[in-house]
Design a protein around this motif. Structure first.
Motif, PDB file in Angstrom:
ATOM      1  N   UNK A   1     -32.811 -98.757 -54.267  1.00 45.98           N
ATOM      2  CA  UNK A   1     -32.975 -97.450 -54.868  1.00 45.98           C
ATOM      3  C   UNK A   1     -31.932 -97.287 -55.980  1.00 45.98           C
ATOM      4  N   UNK A   2     -32.392 -96.807 -57.124  1.00 50.01           N
ATOM      5  CA  UNK A   2     -31.517 -96.590 -58.268  1.00 50.01           C
ATOM      6  C   UNK A   2     -30.784 -95.255 -58.133  1.00 50.01           C
ATOM      7  N   UNK A   3     -29.508 -95.222 -58.539  1.00 51.11           N
ATOM      8  CA  UNK A   3     -28.836 -93.922 -58.599  1.00 51.11           C
ATOM      9  C   UNK A   3     -29.527 -93.042 -59.636  1.00 51.11           C
ATOM     10  N   UNK A   4     -29.495 -91.747 -59.418  1.00 48.63           N
ATOM     11  CA  UNK A   4     -30.168 -90.805 -60.303  1.00 48.63           C
ATOM     12  C   UNK A   4     -29.156 -89.998 -61.109  1.00 48.63           C
ATOM     13  N   UNK A   5     -29.558 -89.625 -62.314  1.00 48.07           N
ATOM     14  CA  UNK A   5     -28.765 -88.779 -63.203  1.00 48.07           C
ATOM     15  C   UNK A   5     -29.472 -87.426 -63.269  1.00 48.07           C
ATOM     16  N   UNK A   6     -28.899 -86.397 -62.654  1.00 46.47           N
ATOM     17  CA  UNK A   6     -29.551 -85.084 -62.710  1.00 46.47           C
ATOM     18  C   UNK A   6     -29.684 -84.607 -64.153  1.00 46.47           C
ATOM     19  N   UNK A   7     -30.828 -84.033 -64.458  1.00 45.10           N
ATOM     20  CA  UNK A   7     -31.103 -83.566 -65.803  1.00 45.10           C
ATOM     21  C   UNK A   7     -30.421 -82.224 -66.042  1.00 45.10           C
ATOM     22  N   UNK A   8     -30.442 -81.365 -65.039  1.00 43.89           N
ATOM     23  CA  UNK A   8     -29.840 -80.044 -65.177  1.00 43.89           C
ATOM     24  C   UNK A   8     -30.835 -78.975 -65.576  1.00 43.89           C
ATOM     25  N   UNK A   9     -32.116 -79.288 -65.521  1.00 40.59           N
ATOM     26  CA  UNK A   9     -33.165 -78.322 -65.816  1.00 40.59           C
ATOM     27  C   UNK A   9     -33.693 -77.812 -64.472  1.00 40.59           C
ATOM     28  N   UNK A  15     -38.581 -82.558 -59.061  1.00 42.56           N
ATOM     29  CA  UNK A  15     -39.841 -83.224 -59.392  1.00 42.56           C
ATOM     30  C   UNK A  15     -39.678 -84.716 -59.641  1.00 42.56           C
ATOM     31  N   UNK A  16     -38.487 -85.117 -60.089  1.00 45.14           N
ATOM     32  CA  UNK A  16     -38.259 -86.524 -60.431  1.00 45.14           C
ATOM     33  C   UNK A  16     -37.209 -87.164 -59.522  1.00 45.14           C
ATOM     34  N   UNK A  17     -37.297 -86.824 -58.232  1.00 50.46           N
ATOM     35  CA  UNK A  17     -36.475 -87.459 -57.197  1.00 50.46           C
ATOM     36  C   UNK A  17     -34.979 -87.347 -57.453  1.00 50.46           C
ATOM     37  N   UNK A  18     -34.530 -86.220 -57.994  1.00 47.00           N
ATOM     38  CA  UNK A  18     -33.104 -85.991 -58.196  1.00 47.00           C
ATOM     39  C   UNK A  18     -32.605 -86.228 -59.603  1.00 47.00           C
ATOM     40  N   UNK A  19     -33.476 -86.634 -60.503  1.00 47.72           N
ATOM     41  CA  UNK A  19     -33.079 -86.865 -61.889  1.00 47.72           C
ATOM     42  C   UNK A  19     -33.661 -88.153 -62.428  1.00 47.72           C
ATOM     43  N   UNK A  20     -33.193 -88.533 -63.598  1.00 47.10           N
ATOM     44  CA  UNK A  20     -33.644 -89.783 -64.218  1.00 47.10           C
ATOM     45  C   UNK A  20     -32.911 -90.957 -63.582  1.00 47.10           C
TER      46      UNK A  20
END
Length: 177
Positions: A1-9, A15-20
């Motif tokens: 699983x890749x770490x996610x970068x929260x978008x902040x929107x 919707x996108x599993x915690x961010x990009x």
């Protein structure tokens, strides 16, 4: 699983599993007025203020003063973030092909200079207008992507979709995440 970068929107991260996915190149395509610049601005602003991630906003679409003025409508003070070294805004104009390399060099230098973890390019369409061959766009995008992955910079790249069409170039579709 890749770490996610929260978008902040608000609502979007869920919707996108915690961010990009971290270090990804995300394509944001839409018609004029769809909110692409606002979304990208919020990605950079939230990164700097909420997630403590430095960011670069590259604008080919509007001037820096216009971008700063429009951001203030949402109480996003990019000037303060620039003074604090958390954000850098690069105001670039659409140039001919011989100036494209200089623009790319400026972007890459800015990313490494402040150790940016977020980058927004507004818009890739305007940046590459001088390139005539789709293969040139694909090569440029591939090299840019490889560099940004290497320096761990998650990138949001805006692509303009002309009215009356829903098509974007195959080159940008296949390189982006």
């Amino acid at each position: 699983i890749f770490p996610r970068i929260p978008v902040g929107v608000s609502g979007f991260d869920q919707l996108v599993e915690g961010g990009f996915p971290a270090d990804s190149l995300i394509l944001l395509a839409g018609h004029p007025g769809a909110g692409k610049t606002t979304f990208a601005s919020q990605f950079i602003y939230a990164g700097a203020t909420v997630y403590k991630q430095k960011g670069i906003y590259v604008t080919f679409a509007e001037t820096k003063p216009a971008l700063l003025r429009n951001a203030l409508r949402y109480d996003w003070d990019f000037e303060m973030l620039e003074r604090d070294g958390k954000v850098k805004i690069l105001d670039m104009t659409t140039v001919r092909e011989d100036g494209l390399r200089s623009n790319i060099d400026s972007i890459l230098h800015a990313v490494t200079e402040i150790n940016a973890e977020r980058l927004a390019i507004d818009s890739f369409t305007a940046m590459t207008m001088a390139l005539r061959e789709p293969i040139d766009i694909r090569i440029l995008l591939h090299l840019l992507y490889k560099f940004l992955q290497k320096v761990h910079c998650t990138t949001l790249m805006i692509v303009d979709v002309p009215w009356g069409t829903y098509q974007i170039s195959a080159a940008t579709q296949f390189i982006s995440d």
